[in-house]
Design a protein around this motif. Structure first.
Motif, PDB file in Angstrom:
ATOM      1  N   MET A   1       2.370  23.590  50.509  1.00  0.00           N
ATOM      2  CA  MET A   1       2.101  22.608  49.480  1.00  0.00           C
ATOM      3  C   MET A   1       2.455  21.230  50.030  1.00  0.00           C
ATOM      4  O   MET A   1       3.493  21.052  50.655  1.00  0.00           O
ATOM      5  N   THR A   2       1.597  20.251  49.771  1.00  0.00           N
ATOM      6  CA  THR A   2       1.805  18.872  50.207  1.00  0.00           C
ATOM      7  C   THR A   2       1.928  17.986  48.982  1.00  0.00           C
ATOM      8  O   THR A   2       1.064  18.022  48.102  1.00  0.00           O
ATOM      9  N   GLU A   3       2.990  17.197  48.906  1.00  0.00           N
ATOM     10  CA  GLU A   3       3.213  16.326  47.747  1.00  0.00           C
ATOM     11  C   GLU A   3       2.302  15.100  47.779  1.00  0.00           C
ATOM     12  O   GLU A   3       1.995  14.574  48.851  1.00  0.00           O
ATOM     13  N   ILE A   4       1.900  14.661  46.596  1.00  0.00           N
ATOM     14  CA  ILE A   4       1.170  13.403  46.421  1.00  0.00           C
ATOM     15  C   ILE A   4       2.181  12.403  45.884  1.00  0.00           C
ATOM     16  O   ILE A   4       2.766  12.626  44.820  1.00  0.00           O
ATOM     17  N   LEU A   5       2.388  11.302  46.616  1.00  0.00           N
ATOM     18  CA  LEU A   5       3.411  10.323  46.260  1.00  0.00           C
ATOM     19  C   LEU A   5       2.809   8.997  45.831  1.00  0.00           C
ATOM     20  O   LEU A   5       1.748   8.590  46.324  1.00  0.00           O
ATOM     21  N   VAL A   6       3.525   8.282  44.952  1.00  0.00           N
ATOM     22  CA  VAL A   6       3.165   6.912  44.587  1.00  0.00           C
ATOM     23  C   VAL A   6       3.434   6.041  45.816  1.00  0.00           C
ATOM     24  O   VAL A   6       4.498   6.160  46.432  1.00  0.00           O
ATOM     25  N   PRO A   7       2.484   5.191  46.210  1.00  0.00           N
ATOM     26  CA  PRO A   7       2.684   4.333  47.383  1.00  0.00           C
ATOM     27  C   PRO A   7       3.936   3.450  47.230  1.00  0.00           C
ATOM     28  O   PRO A   7       4.295   3.068  46.122  1.00  0.00           O
ATOM     29  N   GLN A   8       4.554   3.134  48.356  1.00  0.00           N
ATOM     30  CA  GLN A   8       5.730   2.273  48.360  1.00  0.00           C
ATOM     31  C   GLN A   8       5.394   0.952  49.038  1.00  0.00           C
ATOM     32  O   GLN A   8       4.536   0.899  49.909  1.00  0.00           O
ATOM     33  N   GLY A   9       6.084  -0.120  48.614  1.00  0.00           N
ATOM     34  CA  GLY A   9       5.963  -1.409  49.271  1.00  0.00           C
ATOM     35  C   GLY A   9       4.712  -2.200  48.966  1.00  0.00           C
ATOM     36  O   GLY A   9       4.424  -3.163  49.645  1.00  0.00           O
ATOM     37  N   GLN A  10       3.939  -1.810  47.956  1.00  0.00           N
ATOM     38  CA  GLN A  10       2.703  -2.534  47.650  1.00  0.00           C
ATOM     39  C   GLN A  10       2.843  -3.491  46.470  1.00  0.00           C
ATOM     40  O   GLN A  10       1.941  -4.260  46.207  1.00  0.00           O
ATOM     41  N   TRP A  11       3.942  -3.394  45.727  1.00  0.00           N
ATOM     42  CA  TRP A  11       4.186  -4.319  44.624  1.00  0.00           C
ATOM     43  C   TRP A  11       5.684  -4.506  44.465  1.00  0.00           C
ATOM     44  O   TRP A  11       6.477  -3.762  45.017  1.00  0.00           O
ATOM     45  N   GLU A  12       6.061  -5.514  43.700  1.00  0.00           N
ATOM     46  CA  GLU A  12       7.472  -5.819  43.488  1.00  0.00           C
ATOM     47  C   GLU A  12       8.137  -4.681  42.726  1.00  0.00           C
ATOM     48  O   GLU A  12       7.578  -4.163  41.766  1.00  0.00           O
ATOM     49  N   PRO A  13       9.356  -4.297  43.138  1.00  0.00           N
ATOM     50  CA  PRO A  13      10.027  -3.158  42.497  1.00  0.00           C
ATOM     51  C   PRO A  13      10.326  -3.359  41.011  1.00  0.00           C
ATOM     52  O   PRO A  13      10.461  -2.388  40.282  1.00  0.00           O
ATOM     53  N   ASP A  14      10.397  -4.608  40.535  1.00  0.00           N
ATOM     54  CA  ASP A  14      10.684  -4.842  39.120  1.00  0.00           C
ATOM     55  C   ASP A  14       9.425  -4.820  38.251  1.00  0.00           C
ATOM     56  O   ASP A  14       9.505  -4.899  37.033  1.00  0.00           O
ATOM     57  N   GLN A  15       8.247  -4.685  38.867  1.00  0.00           N
ATOM     58  CA  GLN A  15       7.006  -4.605  38.108  1.00  0.00           C
ATOM     59  C   GLN A  15       6.784  -3.173  37.633  1.00  0.00           C
ATOM     60  O   GLN A  15       6.987  -2.224  38.383  1.00  0.00           O
ATOM     61  N   GLU A  16       6.353  -3.028  36.405  1.00  0.00           N
ATOM     62  CA  GLU A  16       6.072  -1.705  35.850  1.00  0.00           C
ATOM     63  C   GLU A  16       4.714  -1.217  36.329  1.00  0.00           C
ATOM     64  O   GLU A  16       3.744  -1.959  36.339  1.00  0.00           O
ATOM     65  N   ALA A  17       4.669   0.036  36.734  1.00  0.00           N
ATOM     66  CA  ALA A  17       3.426   0.651  37.202  1.00  0.00           C
ATOM     67  C   ALA A  17       3.147   1.888  36.365  1.00  0.00           C
ATOM     68  O   ALA A  17       4.068   2.553  35.894  1.00  0.00           O
ATOM     69  N   ALA A  18       1.864   2.182  36.193  1.00  0.00           N
ATOM     70  CA  ALA A  18       1.466   3.377  35.439  1.00  0.00           C
ATOM     71  C   ALA A  18       0.390   4.117  36.211  1.00  0.00           C
ATOM     72  O   ALA A  18      -0.429   3.509  36.905  1.00  0.00           O
ATOM     73  N   LEU A  19       0.396   5.426  36.099  1.00  0.00           N
ATOM     74  CA  LEU A  19      -0.677   6.229  36.673  1.00  0.00           C
ATOM     75  C   LEU A  19      -1.876   6.042  35.746  1.00  0.00           C
ATOM     76  O   LEU A  19      -1.880   6.541  34.629  1.00  0.00           O
ATOM     77  N   ALA A  20      -2.842   5.256  36.177  1.00  0.00           N
ATOM     78  CA  ALA A  20      -3.961   4.873  35.315  1.00  0.00           C
ATOM     79  C   ALA A  20      -4.943   6.014  35.090  1.00  0.00           C
ATOM     80  O   ALA A  20      -5.349   6.278  33.955  1.00  0.00           O
ATOM     81  N   THR A  21      -5.336   6.676  36.172  1.00  0.00           N
ATOM     82  CA  THR A  21      -6.334   7.728  36.020  1.00  0.00           C
ATOM     83  C   THR A  21      -6.313   8.695  37.197  1.00  0.00           C
ATOM     84  O   THR A  21      -6.039   8.305  38.320  1.00  0.00           O
ATOM     85  N   TRP A  22      -6.582   9.949  36.894  1.00  0.00           N
ATOM     86  CA  TRP A  22      -6.845  10.953  37.916  1.00  0.00           C
ATOM     87  C   TRP A  22      -8.351  11.012  38.084  1.00  0.00           C
ATOM     88  O   TRP A  22      -9.090  11.063  37.094  1.00  0.00           O
ATOM     89  N   LEU A  23      -8.841  10.985  39.303  1.00  0.00           N
ATOM     90  CA  LEU A  23     -10.276  11.012  39.561  1.00  0.00           C
ATOM     91  C   LEU A  23     -10.807  12.435  39.730  1.00  0.00           C
ATOM     92  O   LEU A  23     -12.018  12.636  39.806  1.00  0.00           O
ATOM     93  N   TYR A  24      -9.898  13.402  39.781  1.00  0.00           N
ATOM     94  CA  TYR A  24     -10.246  14.819  39.860  1.00  0.00           C
ATOM     95  C   TYR A  24      -9.450  15.562  38.798  1.00  0.00           C
ATOM     96  O   TYR A  24      -8.392  15.100  38.373  1.00  0.00           O
TER      97      TYR A  24
END
Length: 76
Positions: A1-24
Motif C-alpha cells: 500500500m502506498t500513501e497519498i499525502l497532502v503536498p508540503q511547502g506549497q502554501w503558508e502553514p497558517d493558511q487553511e486548506a481543504a480537500l476540494a475534490t476527488w477526481l476518481y
C-alpha cells in the motif's frame, strides 16, 4: 500500500486548506502520476498525483480541512 499525502511547502502553514475534490471514486484503478485529488487554499488549487498505480482508497472526504503531509488516501 502506498500513501497519498497532502503536498508540503506549497502554501503558508497558517493558511487553511481543504480537500476540494476527488477526481476518481473509491475503488477505481488509477495510474501513477495522474491527478487524483485537488486541494484548495484560499482561491488557489493544488493537485495531488497518484504516487503509484493501483486501486484508490479514500481516507479523507471532500471539503475536510487538511494539513501538509497528512495522509488523505492510499493506493493498493
Amino acid at each position: 500500500m502506498t500513501e497519498i499525502l497532502v503536498p508540503q511547502g506549497q502554501w503558508e502553514p497558517d493558511q487553511e486548506a481543504a480537500l476540494a475534490t476527488w477526481l476518481y471514486e473509491e475503488g477505481e484503478a488509477v495510474q501513477a502520476g495522474v491527478t487524483v485529488a485537488e486541494i484548495m487554499v484560499e482561491k488557489t488549487s493544488f493537485e495531488i498525483a497518484a504516487p503509484a498505480s493501483g486501486t484508490l482508497c479514500i481516507a479523507v472526504a471532500e471539503d475536510e480541512i487538511v494539513v501538509p503531509g497528512q495522509v488523505v488516501g492510499s493506493i493498493k
